[in-house]
Write a protein that holds these residues in place. Structure first.
Motif: not given
Length: 122
Positions: A1-7, A40-46, A51-56
């Motif tokens: 899984m590729q994660i950018s520096d900002a992510e 930050v919200k854009t990065l969270l959505n990316r 599939g790197a994070i989950r939201a509850e």
């Protein structure tokens, strides 16, 4: 899984403490990055889409937590770096940093100890 520096900055905040709401992630990373909350919200959505994070859901907000294991990501990133820059070999990488004075005496002592420990294990 590729994660950018900002992510990866956002991931680090979540690896340090989770679950966190978007505003808590923002508080954790904004000062060091100079980002606004929409960034930050854009990065969270990316990260969610990857599939790197989950939201509850937690009332009217979401709490975010990592799915991607930090150690697995570090392994992938470090192997990719060594492959891309040093042909998959560690010795040229160490030589590179040694030649540029980037390794302190403490770093060199730790490397020697690692090598000795490896020899003892074999």
């Amino acid at each position: 899984m590729q994660i950018s520096d900002a992510e990866s900055v956002v991931m680090q905040a979540l690896w340090n403490q989770s679950p966190l709401a978007a505003e808590d992630v923002f508080a954790a990373v904004a000062a060091g990055q100079g980002w606004q909350e929409p960034t930050v919200k854009t990065l969270l959505n990316r990260l969610l889409k990857k599939g790197a994070i989950r939201a509850e859901r937690d009332g009217r907000r979401y709490l975010y937590a990592p799915v991607l294991d930090r150690e697995a990501w570090l392994g992938q990133e470090s192997e990719g770096l060594v492959d891309r820059l040093f042909g998959g070999r560690i010795a040229p990488m160490v030589a590179h940093f040694t030649e540029r004075g980037k390794l302190s005496k403490k770093d060199l002592a730790e490397l020697r100890q690692l090598l000795e420990d490896l020899d003892d294990d074999r």
